[in-house]
Design a protein around this motif. Structure first.
Motif, PDB file in Angstrom:
ATOM      1  N   ILE A  56      -9.488 -11.221  73.217  1.00 55.84           N
ATOM      2  CA  ILE A  56      -9.059 -11.026  72.037  1.00 55.84           C
ATOM      3  C   ILE A  56     -10.095  -9.629  71.466  1.00 55.84           C
ATOM      4  CG2 ILE A  56      -8.559 -11.418  69.922  1.00 55.84           C
ATOM      5  CD1 ILE A  56      -7.764 -13.967  70.525  1.00 55.84           C
ATOM      6  N   TRP A  57      -9.302  -9.215  70.849  1.00 59.82           N
ATOM      7  CA  TRP A  57     -10.110  -7.639  70.505  1.00 59.82           C
ATOM      8  C   TRP A  57      -9.903  -7.576  68.988  1.00 59.82           C
ATOM      9  CZ3 TRP A  57      -9.425  -1.226  71.792  1.00 59.82           C
ATOM     10  CH2 TRP A  57     -10.393  -1.276  71.195  1.00 59.82           C
ATOM     11  N   ILE A  58     -10.891  -7.990  68.063  1.00 60.63           N
ATOM     12  CA  ILE A  58     -10.352  -7.364  67.033  1.00 60.63           C
ATOM     13  C   ILE A  58     -11.332  -6.670  66.382  1.00 60.63           C
ATOM     14  CG2 ILE A  58     -11.127  -9.203  64.609  1.00 60.63           C
ATOM     15  CD1 ILE A  58     -11.252 -11.702  66.285  1.00 60.63           C
ATOM     16  N   SER A  59     -10.707  -5.752  65.800  1.00 62.10           N
ATOM     17  CA  SER A  59     -11.193  -4.655  65.428  1.00 62.10           C
ATOM     18  C   SER A  59     -11.284  -4.358  63.655  1.00 62.10           C
ATOM     19  CB  SER A  59     -10.730  -2.992  65.783  1.00 62.10           C
ATOM     20  OG  SER A  59     -11.172  -2.098  65.699  1.00 62.10           O
ATOM     21  N   GLU A  60     -12.397  -4.952  62.428  1.00 58.48           N
ATOM     22  CA  GLU A  60     -11.912  -4.034  61.260  1.00 58.48           C
ATOM     23  C   GLU A  60     -11.661  -5.371  60.956  1.00 58.48           C
ATOM     24  OE1 GLU A  60     -10.725  -0.234  60.333  1.00 58.48           O
ATOM     25  OE2 GLU A  60     -13.230   0.912  61.044  1.00 58.48           O
ATOM     26  N   GLY A  61     -11.927  -6.960  61.480  1.00 59.15           N
ATOM     27  CA  GLY A  61     -10.195  -7.530  60.138  1.00 59.15           C
ATOM     28  C   GLY A  61      -9.392  -7.753  60.835  1.00 59.15           C
ATOM     29  N   LEU A  62      -8.524  -7.046  62.390  1.00 63.40           N
ATOM     30  CA  LEU A  62      -7.474  -7.530  62.890  1.00 63.40           C
ATOM     31  C   LEU A  62      -7.665  -7.595  64.122  1.00 63.40           C
ATOM     32  CD1 LEU A  62      -5.588  -4.382  60.502  1.00 63.40           C
ATOM     33  CD2 LEU A  62      -5.468  -6.726  59.956  1.00 63.40           C
ATOM     34  N   ILE A  63      -6.396  -7.913  65.330  1.00 63.94           N
ATOM     35  CA  ILE A  63      -6.608  -7.868  65.855  1.00 63.94           C
ATOM     36  C   ILE A  63      -6.404  -7.056  66.554  1.00 63.94           C
ATOM     37  CG2 ILE A  63      -5.569  -8.993  68.213  1.00 63.94           C
ATOM     38  CD1 ILE A  63      -5.453 -11.992  66.922  1.00 63.94           C
ATOM     39  N   ARG A  64      -6.525  -5.881  67.197  1.00 55.55           N
ATOM     40  CA  ARG A  64      -5.920  -4.915  68.196  1.00 55.55           C
ATOM     41  C   ARG A  64      -5.532  -5.158  69.132  1.00 55.55           C
ATOM     42  NH1 ARG A  64      -8.784   0.516  66.772  1.00 55.55           N
ATOM     43  NH2 ARG A  64      -8.207   2.367  68.487  1.00 55.55           N
TER      44      ARG A  64
END
Length: 247
Positions: A217-225
């Motif tokens: 699970i890739w999290i980017s800037e507080g969201l799942i990308r």
């Protein structure tokens, strides 16, 4: 219910004080210095982890992956949304967290294992196995303040993987210690995984995640990308990071 972990629309913010007074006098006299900014670390993430599944959380520093893990352990609580975790949870979040520096390694085993929910009898039954895995030998009777970071890690890992948890949470801890012990840890995690334990790992080592996990699970800037097969997710993540640093 087939899910061991469910996160539903989870949000988490921190207060970042610009200049926070430390003493009571400073807080009273300099109220204006106590201004803060609200930083939203997680902006409403949702995911589920099936029982027996191993999942890796990836992303650049500050993206919210470690915060997510702390929410799963209930070290932190979400501002909104809901997290459900089924069964006994064991975690390696911060090196030596829960250890009392003036107590011996053996005494800290009892304290740490009881935090994970083991009874005195259960700890007695597992004590020698924990000590043997840690390879601390006679040092187990020394105060942990005399331990090196590697010895801390050995003890913390040994306790966490010997409590027969339903869910195991790990945050970057596998980067500590010598190559031999790291390999021993990987083998132990693989054997734990084969027993049906649910595993969530936060790591910057994509190869570690690919060797253990079925999903990233890739999290980017507080969201799942993005989430899915580790090799696919990691390929996109690497391309994103390369483009970002070339800008």
């Amino acid at each position: 219910m087939n899910e061991a972990i469910v996160a539903d629309s989870v949000k988490k913010s921190y207060r970042l004080y610009i200049d926070k007074g430390q003493t009571l006098k400073e807080k009273v006299l300099f109220k204006k210095r106590r201004k803060y900014e609200e930083r939203e670390v997680l902006k409403g993430i949702s995911f589920a982890v099936a029982k027996g599944e191993a999942v890796g959380l990836i992303g650049e520093n500050g993206c919210g992956k470690s915060t997510t893990l702390k929410l799963l352990t209930r070290i932190l609580y979400p501002d909104s949304g809901k997290i459900t975790v089924q069964g006994r949870v064991s975690s390696l979040i911060e090196l030596g967290a829960g250890f009392h520096p003036d107590m011996t390694g053996k005494e800290n085993i009892y304290i740490n294992a009881s935090i994970f929910g083991l009874s005195r009898k259960e700890i007695d039954e597992r004590l020698q196995e924990i000590i043997d895995f840690s390879e601390l030998g006679e040092y187990i009777n020394n105060p942990v303040r005399t331990y090196s970071s590697g010895m801390y890690m050995r003890l913390a890992f040994s306790v966490a993987v010997n409590v027969s948890a339903d869910v195991l949470l790990i945050d970057e801890i596998l980067g500590v210690g010598d190559i031999y012990f790291q390999e021993k840890c990987f083998q132990k995690i693989q054997s734990i995984k084969e027993t049906g334990t649910t595993i969530v790992i936060v790591s910057h080592s994509l190869s570690q995640i690919e060797s253990i996990c079925e999903r990233s699970i890739w999290i980017s800037e507080g969201l799942i990308r993005m989430q899915g097969e580790p090799s696919d997710v990691h390929k996109n993540y690497i391309e994103y990071m390369r483009e970002k640093h070339e800008m």
